[in-house]
Write a protein that holds these residues in place. Structure first.
Motif, short mmCIF file in Angstrom:
data_model
loop_
_atom_site.label_atom_id
_atom_site.label_comp_id
_atom_site.label_asym_id
_atom_site.label_seq_id
_atom_site.Cartn_x
_atom_site.Cartn_y
_atom_site.Cartn_z
N ALA A 1 0.81 -1.22 0.00
CA ALA A 1 0.00 0.00 0.00
C ALA A 1 0.85 1.27 0.00
O ALA A 1 0.35 2.35 -0.34
N GLU A 2 2.11 1.17 0.38
CA GLU A 2 2.95 2.37 0.40
C GLU A 2 4.14 2.31 -0.54
O GLU A 2 4.66 3.34 -0.96
N TRP A 3 4.60 1.14 -0.87
CA TRP A 3 5.88 1.02 -1.57
C TRP A 3 5.78 0.97 -3.09
O TRP A 3 6.80 1.05 -3.78
N GLY A 4 4.58 0.74 -3.62
CA GLY A 4 4.43 0.71 -5.07
C GLY A 4 4.98 -0.55 -5.73
O GLY A 4 5.10 -0.60 -6.95
N ILE A 5 5.34 -1.54 -4.95
CA ILE A 5 5.72 -2.85 -5.48
C ILE A 5 5.08 -3.90 -4.58
O ILE A 5 4.70 -3.60 -3.46
N GLN A 6 4.99 -5.11 -5.08
CA GLN A 6 4.48 -6.18 -4.23
C GLN A 6 5.64 -6.71 -3.40
O GLN A 6 6.63 -7.19 -3.94
N ALA A 7 5.51 -6.60 -2.10
CA ALA A 7 6.62 -6.97 -1.23
C ALA A 7 6.11 -7.15 0.19
O ALA A 7 5.07 -6.60 0.57
N THR A 8 6.85 -7.94 0.95
CA THR A 8 6.54 -8.17 2.36
C THR A 8 7.78 -7.85 3.17
O THR A 8 8.84 -8.42 2.92
N GLY A 9 7.66 -6.93 4.10
CA GLY A 9 8.83 -6.61 4.90
C GLY A 9 8.56 -5.42 5.80
O GLY A 9 7.48 -4.81 5.76
N GLY A 10 9.56 -5.10 6.59
CA GLY A 10 9.46 -3.93 7.46
C GLY A 10 8.34 -4.03 8.49
O GLY A 10 7.89 -3.02 9.01
N SER A 11 7.91 -5.25 8.77
CA SER A 11 6.80 -5.43 9.73
C SER A 11 5.63 -4.52 9.38
O SER A 11 5.06 -3.86 10.25
N THR A 12 5.30 -4.45 8.11
CA THR A 12 4.30 -3.48 7.66
C THR A 12 2.95 -4.10 7.29
O THR A 12 2.00 -3.36 7.04
N SER A 13 2.85 -5.41 7.22
CA SER A 13 1.67 -6.01 6.56
C SER A 13 0.35 -5.59 7.19
O SER A 13 -0.55 -5.10 6.50
N VAL A 14 0.21 -5.79 8.48
CA VAL A 14 -1.05 -5.43 9.12
C VAL A 14 -1.25 -3.92 9.10
O VAL A 14 -2.33 -3.41 8.81
N ARG A 15 -0.17 -3.21 9.37
CA ARG A 15 -0.27 -1.74 9.44
C ARG A 15 -0.77 -1.14 8.14
O ARG A 15 -1.56 -0.22 8.13
N THR A 16 -0.23 -1.64 7.02
CA THR A 16 -0.55 -0.98 5.76
C THR A 16 -1.77 -1.61 5.06
O THR A 16 -2.32 -0.99 4.17
N GLU A 17 -2.16 -2.80 5.44
CA GLU A 17 -3.29 -3.44 4.76
C GLU A 17 -4.62 -3.33 5.52
O GLU A 17 -5.66 -3.62 4.97
#
Ligand code: FES
Ligand code: FES
Lengths: 154, 724
Positions: B104-120
């Motif tokens: 949702a923030e990086w403009g690519i499909q990726a998993t990292g930075g402990s961001t999944s729940v926060r950004t989705e």
């Protein structure tokens, strides 16, 4: 041709006799529940039972188990108390090590139905989990055995 | 987040694409993916993330890679809450690679930075709510009643007055003909029945019975298996390749030079390995042929003598240091670390003239897909990448140069057949992309009351971003933000402060490693503040508290951990406690470690109490699991982990000399979650950083030996104890 009995089914495989059992199970028989993690008997991901004993299939030549009963994770019934306990305690994270953990735990309980924490450590310390599910593994083994844990390192 | 939310255009594109009586909206699923196999017309697909079948099946398409952190459970829970279904019935599918599934923030499909729940969270909640509203609208239309007289519950729409009800499956085709709502109504958090509950992981059954398919488990017809003879020194190139013996090995089909080294392709993994052993390669070893950890350490220390690029400065630390009542200096060092996910890296690729298929466990789909396009010469839309379960990631499967995908595509292209490339554990440990080694020089000054008035922290280490596509975003003014995160933004209130940085020469491939810069900076910051507390003769917990007055959430976590651990209460003879607190990835974790030290210097960690404030939570059971996981991961690094070099070669090769903690070393981990209505924070990584300093501080409490170098091996413990 080497005859293997895996989870009760006979297989004739034609591979070099020194081929590690792990790769025969995975690549020839096509059962991929048994995992590779180190290839040197250092991690336990490849643990299966041969005649009920937990062994590391990555260093076991297939010729050594000809005609013997091999059991893999797929051969442990879903109703087995260890599998049930693993589900109840939601043990897995990435899951890669878990078949090896479950095979080691089922072999432990078959030999020692009421293991204490020290016996659990001894049986399980060869099965590495990079995700660190050890605490839940201990709890699940106690659950399956109907015993209780003091938990944690002594 | 409750209340009316206006749907933006991107959420629900392309309404109206009617296909034979059903409706697929806003989803562009390439054929051949699992998601594309559903027959059209029978599925209600209100958006890219949800599909409801006429058989009442509920599928959530997850755009994050499941590597143990629980995204295949937490993200579906968010949908389940708004959709009003029992999360346990949800089927999860890995998203294909299309922009709909970008981060949702990086403009690519990726998993990292402990961001999944926060950004989705918001996007998935809206998706679930919109689907629920459409199902209600479909039922209301069927019953000729007003939608507000109906409600959704456990997969049914009910009409209150008449008691009629229809299942979602029965409503799917009708709902598919409706327009998505322009606005969606999210539930009041007070009415949440799924979010905040310890819902069981949806992937547990498959991971317990062996049916979960990871990248390494993929087998497709005609596939050959390859291992790669990789350079013994980073950057080395094969000069002469003698492959006649290798090609004589039964089962070996081809020997092919590729970018990564020399691939040996065979009909089985053991044959490929034997073939590799039979290769004779002369390498041009290149500039790193002499790399030596001892010399590198001296080089870093030399660099640290000069001021670096300033990452943060307040006041005048040099002058304040001179005027301080007490001064203290220290050097902290941490080594290179391998991620060592339990499933070694692997990738299956099948390059054909008009398409290319990839099966792998990756954290960075878009880059990998694009790399495959480049090598295969096909446009990106002809590449189908299927994300499998990841047997651990920890950052290792998010590689900016897509190397483990590239090599499989190169091999498949060369042999004209599907190819699986497997890394052995030795390849993994030798293979680079490590957490960088860091040299830290610290100086602090205390006033007469013992409180710090000056703090100087100089960091020397490689940048993980330099030379990658992420350099532009991550490196500013010569500073890689990840090299100083957790240090430059230290929350301790110290009036005169400096954090500066020297970027060490590139060469050894380095990468984000679970908790990234925090894995190093937290050890330094929390170790050194402990030293200050002891120098001041103050309790290290209270000392931190006093310096964190402006950070109530940090204090809250610290207090909770201290209270639950019984800070200050007597311990059995020979045991000590250490404390650490750190903020990373939007969350705060405080830990208290209870430790004893054996006569040979061996550290035993008995118990770790974690207090975590990660804002609003989705699943407390996953949070607890991630704390346990973070402690284990952090402890492996604290006690054992180090990658070192001699003659340009990595000295470690497998779990024998790169040990990770075992069952008997696992402490009892207790997790306490701070109730919070703050923004959600990450959870996969924040449990890692405080472990090493909490343990080091506990070792000091019990032995008086201060450990400033990781890992804390028995030799280092004994040396520190004799030199104290
Ligand atoms: S793969 Fe057999 S012990 Fe690691
Ligand atoms: S669950 Fe990931 S290695 Fe054990």
């Amino acid at each position: 041709m080497i005859t293997l009995i895996v989870n009760g089914t006979r297989h004739q495989v034609s591979v070099p006799p020194d081929t590690p059992l792990l790769w025969v199970i995975r690549e020839v028989i096509g059962l991929t529940g048994t995992k590779y993690g180190c290839g040197m008997s250092l991690c336990g991901a490849c643990t299966v039972h041969v005649e009920g004993r937990a062994i590391r299939s990555c260093v076991t030549p297939v010729s050594a188990v000809a005609g013997k009963e091999v059991t893999t994770i797929e051969g442990i019934p879903e109703s087995h108390p260890v599998k049930q306990a693993w589900i109840a305690d939601d043990v897995p994270q990435c899951g890669w090590c878990q078949p090896g953990q479950i095979m080691a735990a089922t072999a432990l309980l078959a030999a020692n139905p009421k293991p204490d924490d020290a016996a659990i450590d001894e049986a399980m310390e060869g099965i590495l989990c990079r995700c660190g599910t050890y605490q839940r593994i201990r709890t699940a083994i106690h659950r399956a055995a109907g015993t209780t844990s003091k938990g944690g390192a002594p | 987040m409750s209340g009316i939310v206006t749907m933006n255009r991107r959420d629900f594109l392309k309404a109206g694409a009617v296909l034979g009586g059903g409706l697929i909206i806003g989803v562009h699923l390439p054929l051949g993916t699992a998601a594309g196999m559903e027959p059209p017309g029978e599925t209600f697909a209100p958006n890219a993330f949800i599909r409801i079948g006429t058989d009442d099946s509920i599928t959530v398409i997850v755009n994050k890679s499941e590597m143990g952190q629980g995204v295949y459970t937490a993200l579906p829970m968010i949908v389940a809450e708004e959709l009003e279904v029992d999360p346990s019935i949800i089927r999860v599918e890995a998203a294909p690679v299309t922009p709909d599934y970008n981060h949702a923030e990086w403009g690519i499909q990726a998993t990292g930075g402990s961001t999944s729940v926060r950004t989705e969270w918001e996007r998935l909640a809206k998706a679930g709510a919109a689907a629920r509203m459409m199902l209600i609208a479909a039922a209301a239309r069927e019953w000729k009643v007003k939608p507000d007289q109906c409600r959704a519950e456990k997969g049914f729409v009910l009409h209150r007055a008449s008691g009629r009800r229809l299942s979602y499956g029965k409503l799917a085709e009708r709902a598919a003909r409706l327009k998505p709502p322009a606005e969606v109504l999210l539930k009041d958090p007070k009415e949440h029945t799924v979010i905040g509950r310890p819902v069981r992981r949806l992937d547990t059954p498959a991971k317990v019975n062996g049916t979960a398919i990871f990248g390494l488990d993929v087998a497709i017809p005609g596939m050959l298996t390859a291992v790669v003879a990789r350079p013994p020194v980073f950057g080395a190139k094969a000069k002469i390749i003698r492959h006649d013996q290798a090609e004589k090995v039964p089962g070996v089909k081809r020997v092919i030079p590729i970018d990564a080294g020399v691939a040996v392709v065979a009909d089985s993994f053991p044959a490929a390995l034997k073939g590799r052993e039979a290769l004779a390669i002369e390498w041009d070893e290149g500039p790193l042929a002499g790399l030596d950890s001892g010399r590198q350490r001296d080089q870093y220390a030399e660099m640290a003598k000069k001021p670096g690029a300033v990452a943060a400065r307040r006041g005048d630390p040099d002058t304040a240091l001179k005027g301080a009542a007490k001064r203290i200096e220290a050097i902290y060092e941490v080594p290179y670390l391998a991620h060592a996910p339990m499933e070694p890296l692997n990738c299956v690729a099948s390059v054909q003239p008009d398409r290319c298929d990839i099966w792998t466990g990756t954290q960075m789909q878009t880059g990998d897909r694009n790399a495959a396009a480049k090598i295969s010469g096909l446009p990106p839309e002809k590449i189908t990448l299927r994300t499998m379960f990841l047997g651990g990631g920890f950052g290792r499967r998010a590689v900016p140069d897509s190397h483990f995908v590239r090599e499989a595509v190169q091999v498949s292209k060369a042999i004209g057949k599907p190819a699986k490339v497997i890394w052995t554990r030795e390849d993994d440990i030798h293979g680079g992309w490590y957490r960088p080694t860091f040299h830290n020089e610290l100086a602090a000054g205390l006033d007469a009351a013992g409180m710090p008035i000056a703090w100087r922290h100089r960091i020397v280490g490689q940048s993980i971003a330099i030379g990658t596509p992420f350099e532009g975003g991550m490196v500013k003014n010569g500073i890689d933000e990840t090299s100083v995160e957790g240090a430059a933004d230290s929350p301790y209130e110290i009036p005169n402060f400096l954090c500066d940085y020297h970027m060490a020469p590139a060469g050894v491939p380095v990468l984000w490693w679970r908790s990234v810069g925090h894995s190093a900076t937290c050890f330094v910051k929390e170790g050194f503040i402990d030293e200050l507390a002891h120098l001041a003769g103050k309790d290290p917990y209270q000392y931190r508290r006093q310096l964190l007055k402006k950070h109530p959430r940090l204090v809250g976590a610290l207090d909770l951990a201290a209270e639950k651990a019984g800070w200050g209460k007597a311990l059995p003879e020979g045991r000590g406690r250490g404390i650490a607190v750190h903020e990373s990835f939007g969350s705060i974790v405080a830990q208290v470690a209870e430790v004893s030290v054996g006569t040979k210097g061996e550290i035993r960690v008995h118990r770790v109490v974690c207090a975590v404030d990660c804002g609003r939570i989705v699943n407390p059971a996953i949070i607890a699991a991630q704390m346990e996981s973070g402690v284990a991961f952090g402890l492996s690094a604290a006690l054992h982990g180090a990658i070192t070099f001699k003659n340009g070669r990595v000295e470690q090769s497998n779990f024998l000399d790169y040990p990770i903690i075992r069952m008997d070393e696992m402490p009892r981990v207790e997790t306490h979650i701070v109730r919070s209505t703050e923004k959600p924070g990450g959870i996969g990584e924040p449990g890692v950083p405080p472990v090493a300093p909490a343990v080091a501080n506990a070792v000091f409490a019990v032995t008086g030996a201060r450990l400033r170098t990781l890992p804390m091996t028995p030799e280092r413990v004994l040396a520190a104890a004799s030199g104290k």
